[in-house]
Design a protein around this motif. Structure first.
Motif, mmCIF file in Angstrom:
data_model
loop_
_atom_site.group_PDB
_atom_site.id
_atom_site.type_symbol
_atom_site.label_atom_id
_atom_site.label_comp_id
_atom_site.label_asym_id
_atom_site.label_seq_id
_atom_site.Cartn_x
_atom_site.Cartn_y
_atom_site.Cartn_z
ATOM 1 N N ALA A 1 0.842 -1.200 0.000
ATOM 2 C CA ALA A 1 0.000 0.000 0.000
ATOM 3 C C ALA A 1 0.878 1.251 0.000
ATOM 4 O O ALA A 1 0.659 2.197 -0.759
ATOM 5 C CB ALA A 1 -0.916 0.001 1.214
ATOM 6 N N LEU A 2 1.908 1.246 0.854
ATOM 7 C CA LEU A 2 2.859 2.358 0.905
ATOM 8 C C LEU A 2 3.479 2.595 -0.464
ATOM 9 O O LEU A 2 3.562 3.729 -0.946
ATOM 10 C CB LEU A 2 3.985 2.033 1.901
ATOM 11 N N GLU A 3 3.913 1.513 -1.094
ATOM 12 C CA GLU A 3 4.580 1.644 -2.396
ATOM 13 C C GLU A 3 3.632 2.184 -3.460
ATOM 14 O O GLU A 3 4.015 3.007 -4.293
ATOM 15 C CB GLU A 3 5.175 0.298 -2.836
ATOM 16 N N SER A 4 2.392 1.733 -3.408
ATOM 17 C CA SER A 4 1.410 2.202 -4.386
ATOM 18 C C SER A 4 1.154 3.698 -4.211
ATOM 19 O O SER A 4 1.091 4.452 -5.186
ATOM 20 C CB SER A 4 0.116 1.397 -4.218
ATOM 21 N N VAL A 5 1.043 4.135 -2.951
ATOM 22 C CA VAL A 5 0.819 5.556 -2.676
ATOM 23 C C VAL A 5 2.034 6.375 -3.118
ATOM 24 O O VAL A 5 1.907 7.414 -3.771
ATOM 25 C CB VAL A 5 0.528 5.775 -1.177
ATOM 26 N N ARG A 6 3.220 5.879 -2.787
ATOM 27 C CA ARG A 6 4.457 6.595 -3.153
ATOM 28 C C ARG A 6 4.637 6.726 -4.659
ATOM 29 O O ARG A 6 5.275 7.661 -5.144
ATOM 30 C CB ARG A 6 5.670 5.831 -2.616
ATOM 31 N N SER A 7 4.122 5.766 -5.397
ATOM 32 C CA SER A 7 4.295 5.799 -6.852
ATOM 33 C C SER A 7 3.388 6.841 -7.487
ATOM 34 O O SER A 7 3.468 7.090 -8.687
ATOM 35 C CB SER A 7 3.983 4.430 -7.442
ATOM 36 N N GLY A 8 2.483 7.433 -6.672
ATOM 37 C CA GLY A 8 1.576 8.435 -7.224
ATOM 38 C C GLY A 8 0.344 7.826 -7.886
ATOM 39 O O GLY A 8 -0.415 8.506 -8.570
ATOM 40 N N GLU A 9 0.118 6.526 -7.664
ATOM 41 C CA GLU A 9 -1.033 5.846 -8.286
ATOM 42 C C GLU A 9 -2.367 6.309 -7.720
ATOM 43 O O GLU A 9 -3.417 6.033 -8.291
ATOM 44 C CB GLU A 9 -0.920 4.324 -8.091
ATOM 45 N N ASN A 10 -2.322 6.952 -6.545
ATOM 46 C CA ASN A 10 -3.536 7.473 -5.939
ATOM 47 C C ASN A 10 -4.583 6.379 -5.720
ATOM 48 O O ASN A 10 -5.740 6.512 -6.129
ATOM 49 C CB ASN A 10 -4.083 8.588 -6.854
ATOM 50 N N PRO A 11 -4.195 5.281 -5.048
ATOM 51 C CA PRO A 11 -5.087 4.124 -4.937
ATOM 52 C C PRO A 11 -6.226 4.342 -3.941
ATOM 53 O O PRO A 11 -6.104 5.142 -3.018
ATOM 54 C CB PRO A 11 -4.149 3.037 -4.401
ATOM 55 N N TYR A 12 -7.333 3.623 -4.138
ATOM 56 C CA TYR A 12 -8.339 3.536 -3.082
ATOM 57 C C TYR A 12 -7.935 2.363 -2.209
ATOM 58 O O TYR A 12 -7.717 1.255 -2.699
ATOM 59 C CB TYR A 12 -9.739 3.309 -3.663
ATOM 60 N N LEU A 13 -7.806 2.596 -0.903
ATOM 61 C CA LEU A 13 -7.333 1.544 -0.006
ATOM 62 C C LEU A 13 -8.351 1.270 1.093
ATOM 63 O O LEU A 13 -8.811 2.193 1.762
ATOM 64 C CB LEU A 13 -5.999 1.960 0.629
ATOM 65 N N THR A 14 -8.691 0.012 1.277
ATOM 66 C CA THR A 14 -9.559 -0.362 2.397
ATOM 67 C C THR A 14 -8.721 -0.380 3.669
ATOM 68 O O THR A 14 -7.483 -0.366 3.624
ATOM 69 C CB THR A 14 -10.155 -1.766 2.194
ATOM 70 N N THR A 15 -9.401 -0.423 4.807
ATOM 71 C CA THR A 15 -8.732 -0.539 6.106
ATOM 72 C C THR A 15 -7.752 -1.712 6.097
ATOM 73 O O THR A 15 -6.602 -1.582 6.506
ATOM 74 C CB THR A 15 -9.804 -0.755 7.192
ATOM 75 N N ARG A 16 -8.204 -2.850 5.582
ATOM 76 C CA ARG A 16 -7.377 -4.063 5.549
ATOM 77 C C ARG A 16 -6.150 -3.890 4.661
ATOM 78 O O ARG A 16 -5.083 -4.437 4.940
ATOM 79 C CB ARG A 16 -8.230 -5.243 5.045
ATOM 80 N N GLN A 17 -6.292 -3.110 3.611
ATOM 81 C CA GLN A 17 -5.166 -2.935 2.683
ATOM 82 C C GLN A 17 -4.097 -1.985 3.222
ATOM 83 O O GLN A 17 -2.972 -1.992 2.746
ATOM 84 C CB GLN A 17 -5.679 -2.431 1.328
ATOM 85 N N LYS A 18 -4.463 -1.149 4.200
ATOM 86 C CA LYS A 18 -3.501 -0.153 4.698
ATOM 87 C C LYS A 18 -2.612 -0.668 5.836
ATOM 88 O O LYS A 18 -1.427 -0.384 5.881
ATOM 89 C CB LYS A 18 -4.235 1.114 5.174
ATOM 90 N N HIS A 19 -3.228 -1.360 6.789
ATOM 91 C CA HIS A 19 -2.469 -1.798 7.971
ATOM 92 C C HIS A 19 -2.746 -3.258 8.302
ATOM 93 O O HIS A 19 -3.837 -3.746 8.072
ATOM 94 C CB HIS A 19 -2.872 -0.964 9.209
ATOM 95 N N LYS A 20 -1.723 -3.913 8.860
ATOM 96 C CA LYS A 20 -1.961 -5.230 9.449
ATOM 97 C C LYS A 20 -1.613 -5.167 10.934
ATOM 98 O O LYS A 20 -0.975 -4.211 11.391
ATOM 99 C CB LYS A 20 -1.160 -6.309 8.727
ATOM 100 N N ARG A 21 -2.056 -6.179 11.666
ATOM 101 C CA ARG A 21 -1.864 -6.156 13.123
ATOM 102 C C ARG A 21 -1.149 -7.433 13.564
ATOM 103 O O ARG A 21 -1.524 -8.530 13.158
ATOM 104 C CB ARG A 21 -3.217 -6.016 13.829
ATOM 105 N N GLU A 22 -0.114 -7.234 14.375
ATOM 106 C CA GLU A 22 0.685 -8.367 14.831
ATOM 107 C C GLU A 22 0.622 -8.394 16.356
ATOM 108 O O GLU A 22 0.963 -7.405 17.009
ATOM 109 C CB GLU A 22 2.135 -8.142 14.371
ATOM 110 N N CYS A 23 0.196 -9.543 16.902
ATOM 111 C CA CYS A 23 -0.041 -9.613 18.350
ATOM 112 C C CYS A 23 0.904 -10.615 19.009
ATOM 113 O O CYS A 23 1.122 -11.708 18.475
ATOM 114 C CB CYS A 23 -1.474 -10.064 18.632
ATOM 115 N N TYR A 24 1.435 -10.235 20.145
ATOM 116 C CA TYR A 24 2.249 -11.130 20.966
ATOM 117 C C TYR A 24 1.513 -11.323 22.276
ATOM 118 O O TYR A 24 1.288 -10.363 23.011
ATOM 119 C CB TYR A 24 3.655 -10.556 21.159
ATOM 120 N N VAL A 25 1.132 -12.594 22.538
ATOM 121 C CA VAL A 25 0.177 -12.856 23.603
ATOM 122 C C VAL A 25 0.722 -13.896 24.578
ATOM 123 O O VAL A 25 1.224 -14.949 24.170
ATOM 124 C CB VAL A 25 -1.165 -13.359 23.000
ATOM 125 N N VAL A 26 0.611 -13.586 25.871
ATOM 126 C CA VAL A 26 0.981 -14.532 26.934
ATOM 127 C C VAL A 26 -0.316 -15.049 27.552
ATOM 128 O O VAL A 26 -1.177 -14.253 27.942
ATOM 129 C CB VAL A 26 1.817 -13.835 28.030
#
Lengths: 325, 325
Positions: free
Chosen positions: B178-203
């Motif tokens: 998503a970052l690369e697409s935005v940087r290239s000037g493609e002006n993409p439409y991005l869903t929430t899922r396409q912009k960020h992912k979540r990584e969890c460390y759980v005890v």
């Protein structure tokens, strides 16, 4: 509507004209040239071109005059003179003479009750703002500025002065390893050669001594001798086809520590298809700023350091709070 | 010297204390806590800790009070109340309530002749400044904000509320494509899922049903269900060893055109080892700004949109012209 005049209609003047069209609160009212006005064809319909020396008669018809001359000989004279009659904005970029230019513009503008904004654009301009803010919020650190990849007009001109050269374009290119080292927070010491390299595209006269020309370019003091330089000989057609645009850009990076071993890296970068159109866009935003500062009673010389974001924004403050904060 | 007080001594309060040491024009004069002052051990020698409700007696001893409470319940009460007696700075970040908070602080601060700066930090704060300026200089385009890689306290807390979980850390990570697409000037439409992912460390508790816990986390509405989430189960020791720091960062990118097909990309990014230390550094710079605005007669609520670079810089204007412009 803020009524804008453009003084000087080269690449930058055309960039300013293009930018005005993208700003609903501005209108172009006149273009001034030292050439014969009849020889100039401008983009905006219904707007006239006038001889530069008629400008005083526009005193009440223009809110802000954007001066699009060169820094070497035009702006040092034009900006202080025109600030006697108009709020003005320029893109003066001769670093060594900024203080002197500031004093001259300040005197004229103060006496006239006008605002004169100097040294606007992206460097000086956006890069300056970023350097100043980065250094304010991370006082313990180092700032690095890289330029490119982009055409340097001054270096292209220098190559054209070499005997046997017909035309040339020079690209300034940041060295990727240096950028990466700075971004990693390593806080490296970088020589001139380690920061940028220079790539030249050169068209020569038939039968010219390419080895001599390449050697002269690479060893040219100030311009090339401190850099790793690559010289490519190409045809006039190739130059026109592949190197007639004016891309530019660059990076400001600050890395520093807030406490022992706790590092932070701040980076601002630009990747521009057209240096004059982007610079023109910035001049127009600061024309809005000049208009507002003057409307609230300010006068004298200003730089980008004097403008808060709200001063240059086309958006209402309450909207900024809702959607931009 | 600008005399600073810190109100609230958690992670952010400690970050502010650390930052004050890096700024020669500031001194910490007092720390205020709602806990028992005797239980608090602060870093700065010779500075005392006081009970929060004694603060009014410091009215003439503190130039700017930096309020380091939470946005949910502390700041909406504390900032308007304390702005009756002090120039204040806070880091209020509940977007939906900014206008309301602004009105409340504005009323108190105006009546008292003080300056109250709200919503300072990096987002809101530095990212807001960049969004506002980018949109002013490139009005025809799209702005994208990405956060991370960094710990989200709210998401970590949400995981801790799942039955069987002992402790957790959640990293928000921008999706590289998503970052690369935005940087290239493609002006993409991005869903929430396409912009960020979540990584969890759980005890988890011994014998806990990991499959159920993973499922509950991944399907938690608002927090995780709209994202691609990875859940890693680790030991308490591993969590402490590898995930006890507070890194963060992010990107603001604007891409747009000045004319048909002529694209520009502006990017601002942060890579932070310690979110609270960096945020503290910004609060301190705006404390300088609050002091200066108030000294020149301004009062009321302010945000980062109201400060010019020179207002927050420790460097003299003439030096800024010489070395930073």
């Amino acid at each position: 509507m803020i009524r804008i005049g453009i003084f000087g209609y080269g690449n930058l003047g055309r960039g300013v004209e293009t930018a005005i069209k993208k700003n609903d609160d501005m209108e172009l009212v006149a273009v001034f040239t030292r050439r014969n006005p009849e020889d100039l064809k401008i983009e905006t319909k219904g707007v006239n071109v006038y001889q530069a020396d008629t400008i005083k008669s526009f005193k009440d018809k223009i809110d802000v005059l954007i001066i699009c001359g060169g820094s070497r000989t035009d702006l040092p004279v034009q900006t202080p003179e025109l600030a006697k009659y108009f709020n003005v904005v320029d893109s003066f970029d001769t670093h060594a003479h900024v203080s002197e230019h500031f004093q001259n513009v300040d005197k004229s503008a103060r006496e006239a009750g006008k605002v004169g904004v100097i040294s606007t654009g992206w460097d000086p301009g956006m890069f300056s703002i970023n350097r100043a803010i980065m250094e304010s919020i991370l006082p313990n650190g180092s700032t690095y500025t890289f330029w490119g990849k982009g055409i340097s007009q001054g270096h292209s001109d220098a190559i054209r002065r070499v005997e046997g050269v017909l035309d040339a374009r020079q690209y300034t290119i940041p060295v990727e390893e240096a950028l990466e080292s700075v971004r990693s927070g390593e806080n490296p010491y970088l020589t001139t050669r380690q920061k940028h390299k220079r790539e030249c595209y050169v068209v020569v006269k038939e039968g010219a001594d390419k080895a001599r020309i390449e050697n002269e370019i690479k060893n040219m003091p100030d311009y090339f001798s401190d850099y790793d330089t690559v010289v490519n000989f190409i045809s006039a057609e190739e130059l026109k086809k592949n190197h007639s645009k004016m891309p530019h850009g660059g990076f400001v990076i600050r890395s520093g520590e807030t406490s022992e071993g706790v590092k932070h890296v701040i980076e601002y970068s630009l990747k521009l298809d057209s240096n004059p159109e982007f610079t023109g866009s910035i001049l127009v935003a600061y024309a809005r700023g000049a208009y507002r500062l003057n409307a609230r009673g300010e006068a004298g010389c200003k730089t980008v350091f004097d403008f808060a974001p709200r001063d240059i924004s086309p958006v209402d403050y309450s909207e900024l709070l809702k959607h931009t904060l």
